[in-house]
Design a protein around this motif. Structure first.
Motif, PDB file in Angstrom:
ATOM      1  N   VAL A  49       0.859  -1.174   0.000  1.00 17.23           N
ATOM      2  CA  VAL A  49       0.000   0.000   0.000  1.00 17.23           C
ATOM      3  C   VAL A  49       0.894   1.222   0.000  1.00 17.23           C
ATOM      4  O   VAL A  49       1.892   1.270   0.735  1.00 17.23           O
ATOM      5  CB  VAL A  49      -0.923   0.014   1.241  1.00 17.23           C
ATOM      6  CG1 VAL A  49      -1.671   1.338   1.341  1.00 17.23           C
ATOM      7  CG2 VAL A  49      -1.898  -1.148   1.178  1.00 17.23           C
ATOM      8  N   GLY A  50       0.582   2.194  -0.829  1.00 18.19           N
ATOM      9  CA  GLY A  50       1.400   3.390  -0.887  1.00 18.19           C
ATOM     10  C   GLY A  50       0.589   4.607  -1.290  1.00 18.19           C
ATOM     11  O   GLY A  50      -0.575   4.514  -1.694  1.00 18.19           O
ATOM     12  N   GLU A  51       1.239   5.768  -1.204  1.00 19.10           N
ATOM     13  CA  GLU A  51       0.618   7.044  -1.530  1.00 19.10           C
ATOM     14  C   GLU A  51       1.267   7.637  -2.778  1.00 19.10           C
ATOM     15  O   GLU A  51       2.501   7.692  -2.881  1.00 19.10           O
ATOM     16  CB  GLU A  51       0.772   8.026  -0.371  1.00 19.10           C
ATOM     17  CG  GLU A  51       0.186   9.400  -0.640  1.00 19.10           C
ATOM     18  CD  GLU A  51       0.491  10.393   0.470  1.00 19.10           C
ATOM     19  OE1 GLU A  51       0.112  11.562   0.328  1.00 19.10           O
ATOM     20  OE2 GLU A  51       1.127   9.998   1.460  1.00 19.10           O
ATOM     21  N   VAL A  52       0.454   8.038  -3.715  1.00 17.25           N
ATOM     22  CA  VAL A  52       0.963   8.697  -4.919  1.00 17.25           C
ATOM     23  C   VAL A  52       1.512  10.071  -4.516  1.00 17.25           C
ATOM     24  O   VAL A  52       0.790  10.893  -3.946  1.00 17.25           O
ATOM     25  CB  VAL A  52      -0.145   8.857  -5.973  1.00 17.25           C
ATOM     26  CG1 VAL A  52       0.378   9.634  -7.184  1.00 17.25           C
ATOM     27  CG2 VAL A  52      -0.676   7.497  -6.409  1.00 17.25           C
ATOM     28  N   VAL A  53       2.794  10.308  -4.786  1.00 18.11           N
ATOM     29  CA  VAL A  53       3.408  11.575  -4.390  1.00 18.11           C
ATOM     30  C   VAL A  53       3.824  12.438  -5.584  1.00 18.11           C
ATOM     31  O   VAL A  53       4.131  13.615  -5.419  1.00 18.11           O
ATOM     32  CB  VAL A  53       4.644  11.338  -3.485  1.00 18.11           C
ATOM     33  CG1 VAL A  53       4.225  10.697  -2.169  1.00 18.11           C
ATOM     34  CG2 VAL A  53       5.685  10.472  -4.183  1.00 18.11           C
ATOM     35  N   GLU A  54       3.845  11.848  -6.774  1.00 16.65           N
ATOM     36  CA  GLU A  54       4.204  12.636  -7.952  1.00 16.65           C
ATOM     37  C   GLU A  54       3.489  12.087  -9.179  1.00 16.65           C
ATOM     38  O   GLU A  54       3.529  10.880  -9.451  1.00 16.65           O
ATOM     39  CB  GLU A  54       5.716  12.608  -8.179  1.00 16.65           C
ATOM     40  CG  GLU A  54       6.164  13.504  -9.326  1.00 16.65           C
ATOM     41  CD  GLU A  54       7.673  13.535  -9.494  1.00 16.65           C
ATOM     42  OE1 GLU A  54       8.135  13.933 -10.586  1.00 16.65           O
ATOM     43  OE2 GLU A  54       8.395  13.158  -8.535  1.00 16.65           O
ATOM     44  N   VAL A  55       2.826  13.001  -9.870  1.00 14.19           N
ATOM     45  CA  VAL A  55       2.180  12.687 -11.138  1.00 14.19           C
ATOM     46  C   VAL A  55       2.703  13.683 -12.160  1.00 14.19           C
ATOM     47  O   VAL A  55       2.525  14.890 -11.987  1.00 14.19           O
ATOM     48  CB  VAL A  55       0.642  12.795 -11.049  1.00 14.19           C
ATOM     49  CG1 VAL A  55      -0.013  12.457 -12.392  1.00 14.19           C
ATOM     50  CG2 VAL A  55       0.104  11.877  -9.963  1.00 14.19           C
ATOM     51  N   PRO A  56       3.403  13.232 -13.203  1.00 16.29           N
ATOM     52  CA  PRO A  56       3.930  14.182 -14.199  1.00 16.29           C
ATOM     53  C   PRO A  56       2.836  15.093 -14.732  1.00 16.29           C
ATOM     54  O   PRO A  56       1.716  14.659 -15.032  1.00 16.29           O
ATOM     55  CB  PRO A  56       4.479  13.260 -15.298  1.00 16.29           C
ATOM     56  CG  PRO A  56       4.800  11.984 -14.586  1.00 16.29           C
ATOM     57  CD  PRO A  56       3.757  11.846 -13.522  1.00 16.29           C
TER      58      PRO A  56
END
Length: 309
Positions: A49-56
């Motif tokens: 489980v993780g958190e999205v921290v960067e979206v181009p």
């Protein structure tokens, strides 16, 4: 720090699951296993489980910064993933970590063993990731008596006090068949087996006519120090299988694609109602992750084994 490529996002992992199947992948005996072998130098993997921290900014990926996702790139702090490699978490489960709970126990008990009201259910390896959920699920499906096997008195006490098991069979405290007969004097109707070996043989000996066996693991062979993790021979009394009309089948999630959504829906409702627990041993910090798998193999964990990154 990895950088997301075209069509990728950067995810900061928060939790990942350590699962016993890694032992097989490391041992190299991966015939019939839908996962690649692991070689020295490879990064281990598993549900995370993780958190999205960067979206181009130029990306058309349908994910947003701050969104929680489930994916298979555990055993690392950061992961670069495409949208197809992530599943956004939508709040079906009240705790994101519960998405690391394995649904195989639910699938096996509803699709293969088909627990009925009044059944006596025996779960081998009851203190493991699958077994610790299986007993609770069996009860919710109507089982009248739930018995588990485990390796230590402490685990036995926890199974009975925390997870609602009626009785436990201790491995190493005498013949398992004898202990099972004492705990289930009227016999066993359903068996969910995660271990194999002597425990599976004992379950056959104690089974009622028409008993249903669902095999979801073979830990006795998989975690044995003298084996490579890809085989688990067992000596079963096939005469009993025939004369008692026992049904026995192995469970594979790939054969039941409808189970995942059904399991998560019911699991979420049960969690919110306080009718089920997701027990796990938390290993805190990536620096301790290297010991998590040996601890699991040695039987020093209870429930699932989860690294809290």
């Amino acid at each position: 720090m990895p950088r997301p490529g075209p069509g990728q996002v950067l995810v900061r992992n928060t939790h990942f699951l350590v699962f016993p199947g890694l032992r097989t992948l490391i041992g190299g005996e991966t015939r019939d296993v839908p996962l690649p072998p692991l070689h020295p130098g490879d990064v281990l993997f598993g549900p995370a489980v993780g958190e999205v921290v960067e979206v181009p900014s130029s990306s058309e990926v349908p994910l947003e910064k701050g969104q929680l996702v489930l994916h298979m790139q555990g055993w690392r702090d950061w992961a670069t993933l495409t949208a197809a490699e992530c599943r956004p978490l939508d709040g079906t489960l009240p705790d994101p970590v519960a998405h690391l709970a394995q649904g195989s126990a639910y699938g096996a008990l509803t699709r293969l063993a088909q627990v009925r009201p009044g059944d006596t259910v025996f779960v081998t390896g009851a203190a493991g990731a699958v077994g610790s959920l299986a007993g609770q699920i069996a009860r919710l499906l109507g089982a009248a008596r739930v018995i588990g096997s485990t390796s230590s008195p402490d685990k036995a006490r926890r199974l009975e006090r925390e997870l609602g098991y009626d009785a436990t069979v201790l491995r190493g405290a005498g013949p398992i068949a004898t202990r099972l007969a004492e705990s289930a004097p009227e016999g066993v109707d359903v068996v969910l087996d995660t271990v194999g070996g002597e425990q599976l043989a004992a379950a056959v000996d104690g089974a009622n006519r028409g008993a249903r066996f669902a095999l979801v693991g073979a830990l006795e062979g998989q975690l044995a120090p003298d084996r490579a993790g890809g085989s688990a021979p067992a000596l079963l009394d096939t005469y009993r299988l025939v004369t008692r009309g026992i049904q026995m089948a192995g469970y594979s999630g790939a054969d039941h694609p409808d189970v995942e959504a059904e399991w998560e829906s019911r699991f979420g409702r049960w969690l919110r109602a306080g009718e089920i627990r997701f027990p796990y041993t938390a290993v805190r910090g990536m620096e301790r992750a290297a010991q998590a798998l040996p601890q699991l193999i040695a039987g020093r964990t209870f429930g699932a084994t989860v690294v809290v990154v």
